[in-house]
Scaffold this motif. Sequence first.
Motif, mmCIF file in Angstrom:
data_model
loop_
_atom_site.group_PDB
_atom_site.id
_atom_site.type_symbol
_atom_site.label_atom_id
_atom_site.label_comp_id
_atom_site.label_asym_id
_atom_site.label_seq_id
_atom_site.Cartn_x
_atom_site.Cartn_y
_atom_site.Cartn_z
ATOM 1 N N UNK A 156 -24.807 0.906 -53.164
ATOM 2 C CA UNK A 156 -24.343 2.203 -53.648
ATOM 3 C C UNK A 156 -22.945 2.561 -53.174
ATOM 4 N N UNK A 157 -22.299 1.651 -52.465
ATOM 5 C CA UNK A 157 -20.911 1.870 -52.098
ATOM 6 C C UNK A 157 -20.648 2.555 -50.764
ATOM 7 N N UNK A 158 -21.673 2.930 -50.054
ATOM 8 C CA UNK A 158 -21.479 3.583 -48.760
ATOM 9 C C UNK A 158 -21.300 2.525 -47.664
ATOM 10 N N UNK A 159 -20.758 2.956 -46.528
ATOM 11 C CA UNK A 159 -20.582 2.083 -45.372
ATOM 12 C C UNK A 159 -21.160 2.770 -44.138
ATOM 13 N N UNK A 160 -21.985 2.044 -43.408
ATOM 14 C CA UNK A 160 -22.459 2.519 -42.104
ATOM 15 C C UNK A 160 -21.462 2.080 -41.049
ATOM 16 N N UNK A 161 -21.095 3.001 -40.184
ATOM 17 C CA UNK A 161 -20.202 2.702 -39.071
ATOM 18 C C UNK A 161 -20.968 3.015 -37.793
ATOM 19 N N UNK A 162 -21.248 1.973 -37.038
ATOM 20 C CA UNK A 162 -21.933 2.125 -35.760
ATOM 21 C C UNK A 162 -20.921 1.885 -34.655
ATOM 22 N N UNK A 163 -20.893 2.799 -33.704
ATOM 23 C CA UNK A 163 -19.944 2.690 -32.591
ATOM 24 C C UNK A 163 -20.707 2.670 -31.280
ATOM 25 N N UNK A 164 -20.238 1.836 -30.377
ATOM 26 C CA UNK A 164 -20.741 1.816 -29.006
ATOM 27 C C UNK A 164 -19.528 2.069 -28.116
ATOM 28 N N UNK A 165 -19.591 3.146 -27.352
ATOM 29 C CA UNK A 165 -18.510 3.519 -26.444
ATOM 30 C C UNK A 165 -19.013 3.312 -25.025
ATOM 31 N N UNK A 166 -18.283 2.514 -24.253
ATOM 32 C CA UNK A 166 -18.642 2.254 -22.857
ATOM 33 C C UNK A 166 -17.527 2.820 -21.991
ATOM 34 N N UNK A 167 -17.921 3.647 -21.026
ATOM 35 C CA UNK A 167 -16.960 4.248 -20.116
ATOM 36 C C UNK A 167 -17.411 4.013 -18.687
ATOM 37 N N UNK A 168 -16.577 3.293 -17.960
ATOM 38 C CA UNK A 168 -16.817 3.034 -16.548
ATOM 39 C C UNK A 168 -15.575 3.514 -15.802
ATOM 40 N N UNK A 169 -15.749 4.545 -14.990
ATOM 41 C CA UNK A 169 -14.622 5.096 -14.256
ATOM 42 C C UNK A 169 -14.139 4.157 -13.168
ATOM 43 N N UNK A 170 -12.811 4.062 -13.034
ATOM 44 C CA UNK A 170 -12.265 3.182 -12.001
ATOM 45 C C UNK A 170 -11.791 3.964 -10.791
ATOM 46 N N UNK A 171 -11.828 5.295 -10.878
ATOM 47 C CA UNK A 171 -11.461 6.152 -9.761
ATOM 48 C C UNK A 171 -12.314 7.419 -9.842
ATOM 49 N N UNK A 172 -12.095 8.354 -8.954
ATOM 50 C CA UNK A 172 -12.956 9.555 -8.912
ATOM 51 C C UNK A 172 -12.885 10.317 -10.229
ATOM 52 N N UNK A 173 -11.678 10.511 -10.758
ATOM 53 C CA UNK A 173 -11.532 11.238 -12.025
ATOM 54 C C UNK A 173 -12.293 10.527 -13.142
ATOM 55 N N UNK A 174 -12.160 9.207 -13.228
ATOM 56 C CA UNK A 174 -12.853 8.441 -14.251
ATOM 57 C C UNK A 174 -14.359 8.487 -14.092
ATOM 58 N N UNK A 175 -14.828 8.380 -12.853
ATOM 59 C CA UNK A 175 -16.279 8.430 -12.627
ATOM 60 C C UNK A 175 -16.835 9.800 -13.002
ATOM 61 N N UNK A 176 -16.101 10.873 -12.681
ATOM 62 C CA UNK A 176 -16.557 12.218 -13.052
ATOM 63 C C UNK A 176 -16.572 12.389 -14.576
ATOM 64 N N UNK A 177 -15.537 11.906 -15.240
ATOM 65 C CA UNK A 177 -15.517 11.994 -16.705
ATOM 66 C C UNK A 177 -16.644 11.180 -17.330
ATOM 67 N N UNK A 178 -16.935 10.009 -16.788
ATOM 68 C CA UNK A 178 -18.035 9.186 -17.306
ATOM 69 C C UNK A 178 -19.365 9.918 -17.138
#
Length: 155
Positions: free
Chosen positions: A98-120
């Motif tokens: 029918x012409x549609x497209x499924x878009x599947x996303x996998x987002x991986x976030x691993x903080x490398x410092x305190x700010x990154x770990x808090x955001x993760x």
Amino acid sequence: MTTIHLHQTTIATPAQILAAFTDFGPGRSTIFAGSTDEYLRVHSQGPDHVDVTEGSHGIWERLHYNWSDPHRILMITTDSNIWGGKSGHTYTLTRKPGGMTDVDAVVVREGKNIRGRLLAIMLGAGGRRVLERQFGQTIKAVEARYQDASAADLS
């Protein structure tokens, strides 16, 4: 480490999505709000890959994009001011009847410092809604890009 799975269905074709996701010219933020022109720097580029730095609002990451399989876009974080480890994104594009497209996303976030770990941690706790909204906006922007192009072709 935080892993978030996202899904959208769109009228855009896999080729249109791939073209929009791998357009590193000015105005990239119309597709990806988290990638402003002031941070954008292409380090090297080939027919199915690019090494690029992008970001916004004080957060940047250097990514190795690979789309040697045109139905899968891999974005591996190679450097960042907050992300490290196994951080990155994977987009899988599946054409539907029918012409549609499924878009599947996998987002991986691993903080490398305190700010990154808090955001993760924040992403894991409640950021999914924010990422879903941004992902939806990205898909709508891709659709608009090609609907606008189709309308201009008809003029």
